[in-house]
Design a protein around this motif. Sequence first.
Motif, PDB file in Angstrom:
ATOM      1  N   TYR A 135       0.824  -1.211   0.000  1.00 49.74           N
ATOM      2  CA  TYR A 135       0.000   0.000   0.000  1.00 49.74           C
ATOM      3  C   TYR A 135       0.857   1.259   0.000  1.00 49.74           C
ATOM      4  O   TYR A 135       0.616   2.189  -0.773  1.00 49.74           O
ATOM      5  CB  TYR A 135      -0.944   0.024   1.208  1.00 49.74           C
ATOM      6  CG  TYR A 135      -1.725   1.318   1.248  1.00 49.74           C
ATOM      7  CD1 TYR A 135      -2.842   1.494   0.436  1.00 49.74           C
ATOM      8  CD2 TYR A 135      -1.314   2.367   2.048  1.00 49.74           C
ATOM      9  CE1 TYR A 135      -3.535   2.686   0.435  1.00 49.74           C
ATOM     10  CE2 TYR A 135      -1.998   3.566   2.053  1.00 49.74           C
ATOM     11  CZ  TYR A 135      -3.107   3.727   1.255  1.00 49.74           C
ATOM     12  OH  TYR A 135      -3.779   4.920   1.246  1.00 49.74           O
ATOM     13  N   ILE A 136       1.870   1.288   0.866  1.00 47.47           N
ATOM     14  CA  ILE A 136       2.699   2.494   0.969  1.00 47.47           C
ATOM     15  C   ILE A 136       3.483   2.716  -0.323  1.00 47.47           C
ATOM     16  O   ILE A 136       3.594   3.839  -0.808  1.00 47.47           O
ATOM     17  CB  ILE A 136       3.630   2.407   2.196  1.00 47.47           C
ATOM     18  CG1 ILE A 136       2.775   2.421   3.470  1.00 47.47           C
ATOM     19  CG2 ILE A 136       4.631   3.546   2.208  1.00 47.47           C
ATOM     20  CD1 ILE A 136       3.508   1.995   4.723  1.00 47.47           C
ATOM     21  N   GLY A 137       4.022   1.627  -0.892  1.00 49.52           N
ATOM     22  CA  GLY A 137       4.722   1.754  -2.168  1.00 49.52           C
ATOM     23  C   GLY A 137       3.817   2.297  -3.257  1.00 49.52           C
ATOM     24  O   GLY A 137       4.212   3.160  -4.044  1.00 49.52           O
ATOM     25  N   TYR A 138       2.569   1.810  -3.295  1.00 50.90           N
ATOM     26  CA  TYR A 138       1.602   2.302  -4.285  1.00 50.90           C
ATOM     27  C   TYR A 138       1.269   3.769  -4.042  1.00 50.90           C
ATOM     28  O   TYR A 138       1.187   4.567  -4.979  1.00 50.90           O
ATOM     29  CB  TYR A 138       0.327   1.457  -4.240  1.00 50.90           C
ATOM     30  CG  TYR A 138      -0.742   1.945  -5.184  1.00 50.90           C
ATOM     31  CD1 TYR A 138      -0.656   1.680  -6.548  1.00 50.90           C
ATOM     32  CD2 TYR A 138      -1.818   2.690  -4.716  1.00 50.90           C
ATOM     33  CE1 TYR A 138      -1.626   2.140  -7.421  1.00 50.90           C
ATOM     34  CE2 TYR A 138      -2.785   3.152  -5.583  1.00 50.90           C
ATOM     35  CZ  TYR A 138      -2.691   2.875  -6.932  1.00 50.90           C
ATOM     36  OH  TYR A 138      -3.643   3.347  -7.799  1.00 50.90           O
ATOM     37  N   LYS A 139       1.109   4.150  -2.793  1.00 55.52           N
ATOM     38  CA  LYS A 139       0.757   5.536  -2.459  1.00 55.52           C
ATOM     39  C   LYS A 139       1.875   6.492  -2.865  1.00 55.52           C
ATOM     40  O   LYS A 139       1.631   7.587  -3.350  1.00 55.52           O
ATOM     41  CB  LYS A 139       0.489   5.662  -0.956  1.00 55.52           C
ATOM     42  CG  LYS A 139       0.051   7.054  -0.515  1.00 55.52           C
ATOM     43  CD  LYS A 139      -0.140   7.107   0.986  1.00 55.52           C
ATOM     44  CE  LYS A 139      -0.665   8.440   1.456  1.00 55.52           C
ATOM     45  NZ  LYS A 139       0.186   9.573   1.164  1.00 55.52           N
ATOM     46  N   VAL A 140       3.119   6.057  -2.685  1.00 60.30           N
ATOM     47  CA  VAL A 140       4.255   6.933  -2.966  1.00 60.30           C
ATOM     48  C   VAL A 140       4.589   6.980  -4.459  1.00 60.30           C
ATOM     49  O   VAL A 140       4.878   8.042  -4.998  1.00 60.30           O
ATOM     50  CB  VAL A 140       5.497   6.481  -2.148  1.00 60.30           C
ATOM     51  CG1 VAL A 140       6.734   7.274  -2.529  1.00 60.30           C
ATOM     52  CG2 VAL A 140       5.207   6.623  -0.663  1.00 60.30           C
ATOM     53  N   ALA A 141       4.529   5.830  -5.142  1.00 61.61           N
ATOM     54  CA  ALA A 141       5.011   5.798  -6.538  1.00 61.61           C
ATOM     55  C   ALA A 141       4.186   4.906  -7.462  1.00 61.61           C
ATOM     56  O   ALA A 141       4.719   4.361  -8.425  1.00 61.61           O
ATOM     57  CB  ALA A 141       6.469   5.358  -6.563  1.00 61.61           C
ATOM     58  N   GLY A 142       2.913   4.710  -7.184  1.00 53.27           N
ATOM     59  CA  GLY A 142       2.054   3.948  -8.084  1.00 53.27           C
ATOM     60  C   GLY A 142       2.385   2.460  -8.101  1.00 53.27           C
ATOM     61  O   GLY A 142       2.951   1.927  -7.141  1.00 53.27           O
ATOM     62  N   TYR A 143       2.028   1.804  -9.207  1.00 51.60           N
ATOM     63  CA  TYR A 143       2.225   0.352  -9.302  1.00 51.60           C
ATOM     64  C   TYR A 143       3.700  -0.050  -9.259  1.00 51.60           C
ATOM     65  O   TYR A 143       4.049  -1.077  -8.692  1.00 51.60           O
ATOM     66  CB  TYR A 143       1.572  -0.190 -10.575  1.00 51.60           C
ATOM     67  CG  TYR A 143       0.066  -0.208 -10.492  1.00 51.60           C
ATOM     68  CD1 TYR A 143      -0.583  -1.091  -9.631  1.00 51.60           C
ATOM     69  CD2 TYR A 143      -0.702   0.666 -11.244  1.00 51.60           C
ATOM     70  CE1 TYR A 143      -1.965  -1.100  -9.528  1.00 51.60           C
ATOM     71  CE2 TYR A 143      -2.088   0.666 -11.151  1.00 51.60           C
ATOM     72  CZ  TYR A 143      -2.715  -0.221 -10.296  1.00 51.60           C
ATOM     73  OH  TYR A 143      -4.080  -0.230 -10.179  1.00 51.60           O
ATOM     74  N   ALA A 144       4.563   0.769  -9.855  1.00 53.51           N
ATOM     75  CA  ALA A 144       5.998   0.463  -9.799  1.00 53.51           C
ATOM     76  C   ALA A 144       6.501   0.527  -8.358  1.00 53.51           C
ATOM     77  O   ALA A 144       7.308  -0.305  -7.927  1.00 53.51           O
ATOM     78  CB  ALA A 144       6.777   1.441 -10.672  1.00 53.51           C
ATOM     79  N   GLY A 145       6.010   1.483  -7.583  1.00 52.21           N
ATOM     80  CA  GLY A 145       6.365   1.584  -6.171  1.00 52.21           C
ATOM     81  C   GLY A 145       5.857   0.403  -5.376  1.00 52.21           C
ATOM     82  O   GLY A 145       6.528  -0.081  -4.456  1.00 52.21           O
ATOM     83  N   LEU A 146       4.662  -0.079  -5.720  1.00 58.54           N
ATOM     84  CA  LEU A 146       4.086  -1.254  -5.062  1.00 58.54           C
ATOM     85  C   LEU A 146       4.990  -2.471  -5.242  1.00 58.54           C
ATOM     86  O   LEU A 146       5.348  -3.146  -4.277  1.00 58.54           O
ATOM     87  CB  LEU A 146       2.695  -1.526  -5.630  1.00 58.54           C
ATOM     88  CG  LEU A 146       1.897  -2.690  -5.069  1.00 58.54           C
ATOM     89  CD1 LEU A 146       0.410  -2.358  -5.147  1.00 58.54           C
ATOM     90  CD2 LEU A 146       2.139  -3.973  -5.811  1.00 58.54           C
ATOM     91  N   VAL A 147       5.378  -2.741  -6.480  1.00 54.80           N
ATOM     92  CA  VAL A 147       6.235  -3.897  -6.774  1.00 54.80           C
ATOM     93  C   VAL A 147       7.602  -3.729  -6.112  1.00 54.80           C
ATOM     94  O   VAL A 147       8.144  -4.666  -5.509  1.00 54.80           O
ATOM     95  CB  VAL A 147       6.382  -4.079  -8.301  1.00 54.80           C
ATOM     96  CG1 VAL A 147       7.411  -5.150  -8.636  1.00 54.80           C
ATOM     97  CG2 VAL A 147       5.039  -4.419  -8.932  1.00 54.80           C
ATOM     98  N   ASN A 148       8.145  -2.529  -6.189  1.00 62.02           N
ATOM     99  CA  ASN A 148       9.445  -2.229  -5.587  1.00 62.02           C
ATOM    100  C   ASN A 148       9.421  -2.489  -4.084  1.00 62.02           C
ATOM    101  O   ASN A 148      10.302  -3.171  -3.541  1.00 62.02           O
ATOM    102  CB  ASN A 148       9.780  -0.758  -5.881  1.00 62.02           C
ATOM    103  CG  ASN A 148      11.168  -0.372  -5.426  1.00 62.02           C
ATOM    104  OD1 ASN A 148      11.935  -1.183  -4.950  1.00 62.02           O
ATOM    105  ND2 ASN A 148      11.483   0.898  -5.574  1.00 62.02           N
TER     106      ASN A 148
END
Length: 198
Positions: free
Chosen positions: A66-79
């Motif tokens: 969730y936090i990765g998605y909130k910060v940088a979208g789907y790429a942030g989610l996977v990262n």
Amino acid sequence: MMKHWHIFLAFFRVGMLGYGGGPSSIPLVHKEVVDRYKWMSEEEFGDVLALANTLPGPIATKMAGYIGYKVAGYAGLVNALLASIIPTIFLMILVLSSLSAYKDQAWVLGMTKAVVPVVAVMLAVLAWQFYKNGQKGLGWKVNLVLVAASLVIMEVLGLHPGILIAGLLAWALLSPVKKVEKNKTAEEVAAASERKMV
């Protein structure tokens, strides 16, 4: 690009240092997300933690996603997900293969038992921070009543925390305070339209 590097570093540190399972990683995620990078406020983090606790699955990966998605979208989610699980995978392979040879040694047993009080202190510090934040919005009396009710519901009655959170959400949505605010807003809109007419 720098944002993705920070996401990876934050959740890699959590994955490396979150020894003891999901609960031990919560204060580490808080330190990275709220204190170090300021991606969320205390209140937002509390909301994410409450929601993550009600959903099935490991809490660390739910929060990372969730936090990765909130910060940088789907790429942030996977990262964030990869950064939080890769250290665990490698450490599991490395530590379990080496510790299995020494699992009956006193120092190994002592090390695994020593984790429990450390995690307890980390969670107590985080709980105290949430308690102080709750006082700002609710006042100390309501906050104390909610803490006591939560303790009784979870420890005495043995109900799942999700039931408690659902009850609190229903209470927040149906509380008279919300209705008063809605009525006040409607009155303000009516007053503003009257001013326009004049």
